[in-house]
Scaffold this active site. Sequence first.
Site, PDB file in Angstrom:
ATOM      1  N   ASN A 287      -0.321  -4.345  -3.605  1.00  0.00           N
ATOM      2  CA  ASN A 287      -1.499  -3.484  -3.483  1.00  0.00           C
ATOM      3  C   ASN A 287      -1.099  -2.008  -3.567  1.00  0.00           C
ATOM      4  O   ASN A 287      -1.468  -1.196  -2.733  1.00  0.00           O
ATOM      5  CB  ASN A 287      -2.253  -3.777  -2.184  1.00  0.00           C
ATOM      6  CG  ASN A 287      -2.666  -5.232  -2.082  1.00  0.00           C
ATOM      7  OD1 ASN A 287      -1.900  -6.069  -1.603  1.00  0.00           O
ATOM      8  ND2 ASN A 287      -3.859  -5.554  -2.548  1.00  0.00           N
TER       9      ASN A 287
ATOM     10  N   SER B 212       0.831  -1.198   0.000  1.00  0.00           N
ATOM     11  CA  SER B 212       0.000   0.000   0.000  1.00  0.00           C
ATOM     12  C   SER B 212       0.869   1.253   0.000  1.00  0.00           C
ATOM     13  O   SER B 212       1.620   1.466  -0.945  1.00  0.00           O
ATOM     14  CB  SER B 212      -0.975  -0.049   1.181  1.00  0.00           C
ATOM     15  OG  SER B 212      -1.983   0.913   1.044  1.00  0.00           O
TER      16      SER B 212
ATOM     17  N   HIS C 186      -7.430  -5.887  -0.287  1.00  0.00           N
ATOM     18  CA  HIS C 186      -6.279  -5.020  -0.062  1.00  0.00           C
ATOM     19  C   HIS C 186      -5.220  -5.634   0.857  1.00  0.00           C
ATOM     20  O   HIS C 186      -4.038  -5.358   0.691  1.00  0.00           O
ATOM     21  CB  HIS C 186      -6.752  -3.682   0.525  1.00  0.00           C
ATOM     22  CG  HIS C 186      -5.698  -2.625   0.516  1.00  0.00           C
ATOM     23  ND1 HIS C 186      -5.131  -2.137  -0.651  1.00  0.00           N
ATOM     24  CD2 HIS C 186      -5.088  -1.955   1.534  1.00  0.00           C
ATOM     25  CE1 HIS C 186      -4.242  -1.216  -0.350  1.00  0.00           C
ATOM     26  NE2 HIS C 186      -4.183  -1.094   0.961  1.00  0.00           N
TER      27      HIS C 186
END
Length: 263
Positions: A120, A96, A241
């Site tokens: 992700n 992320s 996610h």
Amino acid sequence: MISKIQQLSNNRVAHYFEQGEGEPLVLIHGVGMQAAAWTPQIEYFSKYYRVISVDMPGHGQSTKLADDASLQDFVNWTIEFITALGLGAVNLAGHSMGSLITTGVSATRPDLVKRMAVLNGVYKRTPEAKDAVIQRAEELKTGHIDIETPLQRWFGDSEIEQQAARKVKSWLEDVDMSGYATAYSAFARGDAVYADQWSNIHCPALILTGTGDPNSTAEMAIQMASQAKNGKAVVIENERHMVNLTAPDKVNNAMQAWLETSV
């Protein structure tokens, strides 16, 4: 896992977990998480590698950056951390926001990165998506944190997903609000900062996401991989996610293949 502290400049510290011996694998978590978010990977890869999972600034036990810190500041912090460890070039993986940091380090300091992986990650968000994430960043600055919405977005009803959701909820509840708001603001405004520098990344690059992640889409992963000189996109079906927690075996297999790619 051994808990360690690395002294950095300006009396700041970086906290990290270390386990195993061999080629170094450095892991950077996403905004609101902490070093323990990589536990399935630490446990798996420490059999073969020296695994270092670091708390981002303002997360866990790492000193936070200035309130107006940008993504570049987080990248520079990571460069200082890797350099301070004296490991030479490392295998660097981020999830992320950690994937944006990993991209920045890999593009600007290729001498420090042997292989890079982004899980992700986001890439050139649409204006609508960017506005939505900036709005969430602004809400955090008021001291309001909405934990339930991301949990609903990130996890389904299966037992493994709900186990992961409970861990993620505990990390979000434990987060330093100031550090979280700073990191989220940098994350919200940072997706385009290094997006045009993928062609500068020549090392083996793994770009992984799940088909159920609406913000870090399969299309984004494919675009990033196509821009890199030696990129490979891996898209895991029906995962969202927090794929490294909800499908650890599939993620570990993909990362193992990446780590075995010759440089």
